[in-house]
Write a protein that holds these residues in place. Structure first.
Motif, mmCIF file in Angstrom:
data_model
loop_
_atom_site.group_PDB
_atom_site.id
_atom_site.type_symbol
_atom_site.label_atom_id
_atom_site.label_comp_id
_atom_site.label_asym_id
_atom_site.label_seq_id
_atom_site.Cartn_x
_atom_site.Cartn_y
_atom_site.Cartn_z
ATOM 1 N N LYS A 18 1.117 -11.117 3.955
ATOM 2 C CA LYS A 18 -0.450 -11.814 3.858
ATOM 3 C C LYS A 18 -1.402 -10.959 2.960
ATOM 4 O O LYS A 18 -2.330 -11.466 2.820
ATOM 5 N N HIS A 19 -1.001 -9.660 2.801
ATOM 6 C CA HIS A 19 -2.160 -8.855 2.087
ATOM 7 C C HIS A 19 -1.832 -8.768 0.558
ATOM 8 O O HIS A 19 -2.420 -7.973 -0.041
ATOM 9 N N ASP B 9 4.994 -2.926 16.751
ATOM 10 C CA ASP B 9 3.649 -3.025 16.703
ATOM 11 C C ASP B 9 2.804 -3.576 17.875
ATOM 12 O O ASP B 9 1.940 -3.519 17.928
ATOM 13 N N HIS C 59 0.902 -1.104 -0.101
ATOM 14 C CA HIS C 59 -0.082 0.084 -0.046
ATOM 15 C C HIS C 59 0.886 1.123 -0.114
ATOM 16 O O HIS C 59 2.068 1.049 0.044
ATOM 17 N N GLU D 69 6.517 -10.601 7.116
ATOM 18 C CA GLU D 69 5.918 -10.364 8.302
ATOM 19 C C GLU D 69 4.368 -10.913 7.693
ATOM 20 O O GLU D 69 3.618 -10.263 6.575
ATOM 21 N N ASP E 270 1.387 0.511 20.121
ATOM 22 C CA ASP E 270 1.593 1.346 19.274
ATOM 23 C C ASP E 270 0.693 2.809 19.477
ATOM 24 O O ASP E 270 -0.290 2.717 19.605
#
Ligand code: ABC
Ligand code: CA
Length: 485
Positions: free
Chosen positions: A213-214, A303, A120, A234, A346
């Motif tokens: 995974k996206h 995170d 993204h 990741e 975060d």
């Protein structure tokens, strides 16, 4: 560098904006403001001694691309909000500064890992359309630059639906993360060219890949081939089988499943959560060749809440820190852990390290230095340390764990520093030759295998809830590494 080259390494993960300023100014850093605190690449270069003296021989730095600024959630000080991936963020220095850091890292024999985002960009909506969608200044996204380069708008709503996870957007209406159309062959070619150039330009030895995974599974083989170096993905999940399914897409994945087990094991009474966490290597797809570097293990990252945000018991913290260094994965330490930082989620877990003064006379600095030394010793003394798999040795009581990865034997407990009855561990007869003297390299004290326990086992009692990492004394060499002299 290859996966094999990385298998012997220990990685120090840092957020560039928060690790070191160029001139070591003591600038305050209020993490809740989510904006730049002033860290830079040249700052990192000035503090490589600090990292290397703890035994780390690789650094993973936060993403370098130019980000969007002044969003509803602050600035891209963390680097994950790309706007222009063909340039690097002037907030952290110049291209020459990053090249100089890379050269300085290499001069010490260390590796540099860059963190990269393909999935993204981040965009401030310029308008909301009648149908409730957003419009963006798409031309500000470089090198993509048209709406067609992105998937049509939808936020991920169902994490159980893989198409949704891949083709809908992360972020929210305040800060949408326009999802790159990685189904489009021209976009794929652009991204493959980009990673090749980035790795070459800054002589990176490896890349940590965000949000794996996206993006569709079969996107990754071309991308990793173009990167040409070790790739660590990741895949944020507690499902080990799902995480391992990406091992034919990237060289290694972050050990997120065991991260959850590790936090539960030492942050609650359920020590078995770690024991029951399956090994990623055993779940790898059949076409994946066994490699000593299929995963990378960690207790903290940028995170997740830091472990000391759950407990202030130093004994529990020390126990939890051991596992990544004595297991099968490449160990990663998130900056600040060695200073006992306590930030929870975060953005509180992204504290400025300069506020610690880089103090080395600290219990967790000593602890991680000993853990790195133990791992390096094991690698040097046992040719099959990296290829062999760690295994649990059953223990008679619920607050003790024993992990063997020869020649290391880790004795862990979640009893805590103040438990009135300290737990024991049973080292089974046959684990080492009888009468061997072992040394706990965390305390540098000897343990003699007396075989006086049940079935010839040797019973070791914990002291103030502390972990132990044992190696045969004969393997220690005077004057260096673990327990010098
Ligand atoms: C910022 C603020 C947040 C605010 C948010 C809207 O904006 O800081 O407080 O809520 C970057 C920045 C962040 C920023 C985000 C979003 O962008 O660093 O500060 O948050 O703008 C990677 C990076 C991460 C980075 C991004 C985005 C991706 O490591 O630093 O964030 O480039 C998902 C992704 C994962 C991603 C993570 C942040 O989000 O999959 O790649 N990390 C479930 C899902 C996960 C999901 C997670 C989100 O929720 O399965 O896929 O991760 O929290 C349970 C947990 C669940 C958890 C499951 C597995 O386990 O409770 O949340 O995962 O126990
Ligand atoms: Ca996507």
């Amino acid at each position: 560098a290859s996966a094999e080259d990385w298998s012997t390494r220990s990685i120090y993960q840092l957020v560039t904006d928060r690790f070191a300023t160029s001139n070591d100014s003591s600038t305050p850093c209020d993490t809740s403001r989510r904006t730049f605190c002033g860290g830079s690449w040249s700052g990192i270069g000035n503090h490589l001694d600090y990292i290397q003296e703890m035994g780390f021989d690789a650094i993973w730095i936060s993403p370098v691309a130019t980000n969007v600024e002044r969003t509803a959630y602050g600035d891209g000080y963390h680097g994950y909000w790309s706007r222009d991936i063909d340039t690097i963020s002037p907030h952290f220095g110049t291209p020459d500064d990053l090249k100089a850091l890379s050269a300085a890292v290499h001069k010490r024999g260390m590796f540099l890992m860059l963190d990269v985002v393909v999935n993204h960009y981040a965009g401030i909506p310029t308008n909301t359309t009648a149908s409730g969608g957003f419009t963006f200044d798409y031309a500000s996204f470089v090198p993509l630059g048209t709406q067609a380069d992105f998937h049509s708008q939808c936020f991920i709503s169902d994490y159980a639906n893989q198409t949704d996870v891949e083709q809908c957007w992360l972020g929210d209406e305040n800060l949408p993360l326009p999802d790159v159309n990685t189904e489009d062959p021209a976009v794929v070619a652009t991204m493959n060219q980009w990673i090749k150039g980035l790795v070459a330009n800054f002589s990176a030895d490896g890349v940590r890949i965000d949000t794996v995974k996206h993006i569709r599974h079969d996107f990754w083989s071309g991308f990793t081939a173009s990167a040409g170096v070790f790739t660590l993905g990741e895949v944020l999940t507690y499902d080990a089988k799902y995480a391992a399914s990406y091992l034919d897409a990237v060289d290694a994945v972050l050990e997120y499943p065991a991260f959850y087990g590790l936090n539960t094991a030492f942050g609650s009474p359920y020590l078995s959560a770690l024991l029951n966490s399956p090994s990623l290597a055993s779940l790898a797809p059949a076409n994946v060749s066994s490699s000593p570097a299929l995963s990378a293990a960690f207790l903290e990252n940028h995170d997740q809440p830091r472990f000391p945000s759950y407990t202030s018991d130093l004994a529990l913290i020390k126990n939890a820190m051991v596992w990544p260094f004595v297991g099968d994965g490449i160990p990663i330490l998130y900056y600040g852990q060695e200073q006992g930082y306590q930030g929870d989620g975060d953005p509180s877990n992204r504290e400025a390290l300069w506020l610690s003064g880089y103090e080395t006379n600290k219990p967790l600095v000593a602890h991680v230095t000993a853990l790195n030394a133990a791992r390096k010793l094991a690698i040097a003394r046992n040719a099959s340390f990296l290829t062999g798999r760690a295994y649990w040795i059953p223990q008679p009581n619920l607050s003790s764990l024993m992990l063997a990865k020869p020649p290391l034997l880790a004795l862990l407990t979640n009893a805590g520093a103040n438990a009135s009855v300290q737990p024991t561990w049973n080292i089974p007869a046959g684990q080492y030759a009888p009468n061997t003297t072992l040394v706990d390299v965390l305390a540098c004290v000897p343990v003699v295998l007396d075989g006086a326990g049940p079935g010839g086992a040797t019973v070791v009692r914990a002291q103030a809830g502390r972990p132990q990492v044992l190696v045969p004394a004969s393997m220690l060499r005077a004057g260096g590494g673990a327990c010098p002299a």
